[in-house]
Write an enzyme that holds these catalytic residues in place. Structure first.
Site, short mmCIF file in Angstrom:
data_model
loop_
_atom_site.label_atom_id
_atom_site.label_comp_id
_atom_site.label_asym_id
_atom_site.label_seq_id
_atom_site.Cartn_x
_atom_site.Cartn_y
_atom_site.Cartn_z
CB SER A 149 49.30 53.80 32.44
OG SER A 149 48.71 53.25 31.30
CG ASP B 89 47.26 49.60 30.23
OD1 ASP B 89 46.02 49.54 30.31
OD2 ASP B 89 47.87 50.68 30.10
CG ASP C 264 45.32 53.07 32.99
OD1 ASP C 264 45.90 52.36 32.14
OD2 ASP C 264 45.15 54.30 32.83
CG ASP D 217 45.00 53.74 29.17
OD1 ASP D 217 45.76 52.75 29.35
OD2 ASP D 217 45.43 54.92 29.11
#
Length: 443
Positions: free
Chosen positions: A101, A239, A241, A243
């Site tokens: 992430s 960010d 990834d 999400d």
């Protein structure tokens, strides 16, 4: 307490923690064996972000799954919410994302979705952990799984969003987007191109090492600077990834996840509707007071998008999220989704036709001071009793002027100390007082 799973999957420094080739292979084999036990479809979906370690960890995962007889469809580099979406659409037993992430490139991890696109509940995580610690299982009679790559995996996701929002999005302003050199790189641009958005893309050249470095939703100074330089009307920062999402108005002022939720709540008809909002323990009190004044039901969940999701389901609400930028809309998806949230916002800004700054909550927000205290080991919630009297003293001094939150990190040995008050110096002084007590009694 979970052995491997944190609040958002399994995460750590590659080779110097749980995140090794050997562990990742065992994880794949454990989940594959569990799929066989439960007679789920022998088929899963995998994706990854742009970290240099993503490739070999993915193939370790795939080998464990294939050995257990599970077929794997590889989406390549895609945002985490795309994996959740495709898991449901293609009726897979599970979806895996190789990602850490918003963390630095030296970290990596695995996020795991069940067949309904939700993250695993605690009970299922415990079953997986038990299987990981068991024997490695090969499917008998050489009935091993297959491995296939799906080219242009983002296309199905983009078409789904476009079909829902094409009639709403007609945004004429200039947008700057920060993709954090992560999974949104090129993918977010393809989505914006579909809607005909006038945009400038920054931090969209991943090299495996630059993910989240000086950019993205955890480094908002990058998008603030770019919005001013480009004289843009809106900045969107994701960010690693994708999400999480943070936005910036035309003046370079940040609107975090709480502010985004407030915008969605005001225009929930465009977003599919909701009869309430789920925030978290970190949500600024000013938003809670605003919702109550406008008769919008509001619930605080524990921090972590999985807990936001649990309360959305529990209370029957549709929209929720976190200050950090995880925003969930159950009318469309099942997890935090920066790309879809961006399109919802562009739809709202198109219809309302006023500057982004005018969508912000009017008046001063409560002042928050958050201090992360490193610990020698992970702290359990029961350990916080050692500082309960100190917390009580601070709460008495604050009265109705603020609140206190002590929260152990779900992924590292850190205690987060947060004090919120109507005065910044008051919040800071009380937070520093509690930090000293924590260091005396817990470190």
């Amino acid at each position: 307490m979970a052995k491997y799973f944190g609040t958002d999957g399994i995460r750590g420094e590659v080779a110097n923690s749980t995140i090794t080739v050997e562990f990742t292979q065992k994880l794949g084999n454990a989940v594959g064996s569990l799929i066989n036990q439960k007679n789920y479809p022998k088929f899963v979906i995998v994706g990854q972000d742009t970290r240099s370690s993503g490739g070999f960890l993915k193939f370790a995962l795939v080998s464990g799954l294939n050995a257990a007889g599970i077929d794997v469809l590889d989406l390549g580099v895609v945002p985490t919410p795309v994996v959740a979406f495709m898991t449901v659409k293609h009726r897979a037993a599970a979806g895996f994302v190789i990602t850490a992430s918003h963390n630095k490139f030296t970290d990596n991890g695995i996020k795991l979705f069940s067949s309904n696109g939700f993250k695993l509940d605690d009970a299922l995580e415990e079953e997986v952990e038990d299987m990981i610690d068991g024997d490695f299982i090969y499917q008998p009679q050489f009935k091993f799984g297959s491995y296939k790559i799906l080219a242009n995996a983002i296309d199905e996701y983009i078409e789904s969003i476009y079909s829902r929002f094409a009639k709403f999005v007609n945004y004429k302003g200039k947008v700057v987007v920060d993709c954090a050199h992560g999974a949104a790189s090129h993918n977010f641009e393809a989505l914006l191109d579909k809607f005909g958005i006038n945009y400038v893309s920054i931090a969209s050249n991943p090299d495996g090492l630059n993910i989240n470095v000086g950019c993205g939703a955890t480094c908002v100074s990058n998008i603030k600077k770019a919005v001013k330089e480009q004289k843009a009307d809106l900045g969107i920062s994701l960010d690693g990834d994708a999400d999480r999402i943070i936005i910036v108005d035309e003046n370079g002022q940040e609107i975090d996840g709480d502010g985004i939720l407030n915008i969605l709540a005001q225009y929930s008809d465009i977003c599919g509707g909701t009869n309430g909002i789920v925030g978290t323990q970190m949500t600024n009190m000013s938003y809670e007071n605003h919702y109550r004044a406008n008769k919008i039901p509001f619930i605080r969940s524990k921090v972590g998008d999985r807990y936001v999701l649990e309360d959305l389901v529990k209370y029957g609400y549709k929209i929720g999220g976190e200050s950090s930028g995880h925003v969930i809309n159950l009318n469309f998806g099942t997890t935090g989704d920066g790309l879809f949230t961006a399109i919802q916002l562009l739809a709202i800004f198109s219809q309302a036709d006023k500057p982004v700054s005018e969508f912000k909550l009017q008046g001063e927000l409560m002042q928050q001071t958050l201090i992360n205290v490193p610990l020698t080991k992970k702290v359990a919630r029961e350990d916080l009793q050692k500082v309960a009297s100190d917390v009580n003293d601070v709460e008495k001094r604050l009265g109705n002027r603020g609140r206190v939150l002590l929260r152990p990190s779900g992924t590292e040995p850190v205690l987060r100390v947060m004090v919120e008050a109507d005065d910044k110096s008051l919040a800071t002084n009380e937070a520093e007082y509690l930090v000293e007590k924590v260091k005396q009694k817990l470190v």
